[in-house]
Design a protein around this motif. Structure first.
Motif, PDB file in Angstrom:
ATOM      1  N   ARG A 165       0.983  -1.167  -0.121  1.00  4.38           N
ATOM      2  CA  ARG A 165       0.066  -0.119   0.020  1.00  4.38           C
ATOM      3  C   ARG A 165       0.899   1.148  -0.075  1.00  4.38           C
ATOM      4  N   PRO A 166       0.444   2.449  -0.292  1.00  4.59           N
ATOM      5  CA  PRO A 166       0.997   3.826  -0.395  1.00  4.59           C
ATOM      6  C   PRO A 166       1.821   3.879   0.954  1.00  4.59           C
ATOM      7  N   ASP A 167       1.285   3.566   1.975  1.00  4.70           N
ATOM      8  CA  ASP A 167       1.958   3.768   3.213  1.00  4.70           C
ATOM      9  C   ASP A 167       2.996   2.782   3.631  1.00  4.70           C
ATOM     10  N   GLY A 168       3.330   1.795   2.890  1.00  9.78           N
ATOM     11  CA  GLY A 168       4.525   0.849   3.060  1.00  9.78           C
ATOM     12  C   GLY A 168       3.882  -0.477   3.777  1.00  9.78           C
ATOM     13  N   ALA A 169       2.664  -0.582   4.255  1.00 15.01           N
ATOM     14  CA  ALA A 169       2.281  -1.707   4.973  1.00 15.01           C
ATOM     15  C   ALA A 169       1.934  -2.666   4.159  1.00 15.01           C
ATOM     16  N   ALA A 170       2.137  -3.911   4.407  1.00 10.01           N
ATOM     17  CA  ALA A 170       1.828  -4.970   3.647  1.00 10.01           C
ATOM     18  C   ALA A 170       0.560  -5.187   3.132  1.00 10.01           C
ATOM     19  N   GLU A 171       0.196  -5.706   2.184  1.00 10.95           N
ATOM     20  CA  GLU A 171      -1.282  -5.862   1.913  1.00 10.95           C
ATOM     21  C   GLU A 171      -1.824  -6.784   2.724  1.00 10.95           C
ATOM     22  N   ALA A 172      -1.316  -7.764   3.212  1.00 16.09           N
ATOM     23  CA  ALA A 172      -1.950  -8.671   4.071  1.00 16.09           C
ATOM     24  C   ALA A 172      -2.118  -8.195   5.476  1.00 16.09           C
ATOM     25  N   GLU A 173      -1.960  -6.935   5.739  1.00 17.10           N
ATOM     26  CA  GLU A 173      -2.356  -6.342   7.172  1.00 17.10           C
ATOM     27  C   GLU A 173      -3.400  -5.491   6.953  1.00 17.10           C
ATOM     28  N   ARG A 174      -4.190  -5.246   5.778  1.00 18.25           N
ATOM     29  CA  ARG A 174      -5.478  -4.823   5.689  1.00 18.25           C
ATOM     30  C   ARG A 174      -6.367  -5.322   6.589  1.00 18.25           C
ATOM     31  N   PRO A 175      -7.443  -4.583   7.051  1.00 12.18           N
ATOM     32  CA  PRO A 175      -8.546  -5.168   7.738  1.00 12.18           C
ATOM     33  C   PRO A 175      -9.070  -6.492   6.816  1.00 12.18           C
ATOM     34  N   GLY A 176      -9.489  -7.657   7.668  1.00  4.54           N
ATOM     35  CA  GLY A 176     -10.435  -8.461   7.035  1.00  4.54           C
ATOM     36  C   GLY A 176     -11.706  -8.109   6.604  1.00  4.54           C
ATOM     37  N   VAL A 177     -12.373  -8.838   5.546  1.00  3.57           N
ATOM     38  CA  VAL A 177     -13.421  -8.280   4.924  1.00  3.57           C
ATOM     39  C   VAL A 177     -14.447  -9.628   4.948  1.00  3.57           C
ATOM     40  N   SER A 178     -15.423  -9.628   5.603  1.00  3.77           N
ATOM     41  CA  SER A 178     -16.706 -10.700   5.682  1.00  3.77           C
ATOM     42  C   SER A 178     -17.732 -10.247   4.711  1.00  3.77           C
ATOM     43  N   ALA A 179     -18.225 -10.990   3.729  1.00  8.67           N
ATOM     44  CA  ALA A 179     -19.324 -10.614   2.939  1.00  8.67           C
ATOM     45  C   ALA A 179     -20.666 -11.162   3.515  1.00  8.67           C
TER      46      ALA A 179
END
Length: 324
Positions: free
Chosen positions: A2-16
């Motif tokens: 991501r732009p802030d350098g954090a790993a994509e895997a660290e994004r909040p999880g999504v429950s549909a």
């Protein structure tokens, strides 16, 4: 990254979260689309389907779970799924709508950037069985309502909204549960407006993010059903009296009942209006004790230009009818 350098895997999880009833074919299309998107789990609430929906969903396994209720719980089914969800972001969908590529990431990024964002809706495109876009920004669409006459570019944080498309939105689970989820006595319809008002009253924000696009497999009939008109009118009367001071609720009731009567006649279901007005009173025990008028600043933010937009809708429908 991501732009802030954090790993994509660290994004909040999504429950549909998907509520369904006897819509197996459309639901399977939605589940196929979700399998290709960054969604961590899918909760399908089956509200008493009489076909083989439950068996079909269970057979998928993997990240898809089915919550079979055996009866139609209406909004209560979505509340159940929200409590069962394992992740912080809830992608709330109808069983005939799905996000286009990029929509989930776009909405999730907005939630990461704004810790007070409680709900965000996307742009809904009505499509036919071949995938051809029928409507997206025309009179009466979600985009038309949510822009409320505000044309031009959308700011990065999205537009302030007085509701969100209930079947094409993302919500913060903590905010959703904090305010009690959808108001179950409604059963169906007006829930997005009501939940938005309660989120705003609790200090959360609600936005419209048209960059996040969803496709809605539009039913062939272009008119509202008698049942949907009835529920919308009854529930909206309850909404006004639950959230507004008595003098404001009384004034709004007169204005909106006039709009609803004209709309019910236009939709060829005038009887729905009469039944809704009657039942809003006779069934008032269902909402007794839930009245909590919001402060003036919250009310202004929750309403935006809603009243004027209703007038614009009637004028547009009249022009369309005269041209027809």
């Amino acid at each position: 990254m991501r732009p802030d350098g954090a790993a994509e895997a660290e994004r909040p999880g999504v429950s549909a979260v998907i509520a369904t009833r006897n819509r197996r074919e459309a639901l399977e299309i939605v589940l196929d689309r979700l399998a290709e998107l960054p969604v961590d789990e899918v909760l399908v609430v089956d509200n008493g389907s009489e076909d083989d929906t439950v068996e079909r969903v269970q057979a998928r396994g993997g990240k898809v779970r089915v919550l079979a209720q055996g009866t139609n719980l209406g909004l209560a089914g979505r509340n159940l799924a929200a409590r069962e969800a394992r992740h912080e972001l809830l992608l709330v969908l109808d069983d005939d709508a799905y996000p286009l590529p990029g929509a989930v990431d776009t909405l999730a990024e907005r939630f990461e950037r704004d810790p007070r964002l409680g709900a965000a809706g996307g742009l809904v495109r009505d499509i036919d069985p071949s995938g051809r876009v029928l409507r997206s920004t025309e009179l009466g669409t979600f985009d038309w309502w949510l822009r409320a006459g505000r044309n031009g570019e959308t700011p990065p944080e999205g537009l302030p909204a007085f509701f969100f498309p209930e079947g094409a939105a993302m919500l913060r689970r903590r905010a959703y549960l904090e305010v009690g989820g959808y108001f179950e006595p409604y059963f169906h319809l007006v829930e997005g407006i009501d939940l938005t008002t309660r989120l705003l009253a609790a200090g959360w924000d609600v936005r419209y993010v048209p960059e996040a696009q969803f496709d809605h497999m539009k039913a062939q009939s272009g008119r509202a059903s008698d049942r949907s008109l009835y529920l919308r009118i009854r529930n909206h009367l309850w909404y006004l009296w639950l959230h507004f001071p008595a003098p404001v609720a009384a004034a709004r009731t007169v204005g909106y009942l006039g709009f609803d009567l004209v709309d019910a006649i236009y939709q060829r279901h005038p009887g729905a209006w009469a039944r809704a007005v009657r039942d809003a009173w006779t069934q008032r025990a269902a909402v007794r004790g839930e009245r909590r008028p919001v402060p003036r600043d919250v009310r202004r933010r929750a309403e935006l230009n809603r009243g004027r937009t209703h007038v614009r809708l009637l004028a547009g429908q009249l022009r369309r009818r005269l041209r027809g």
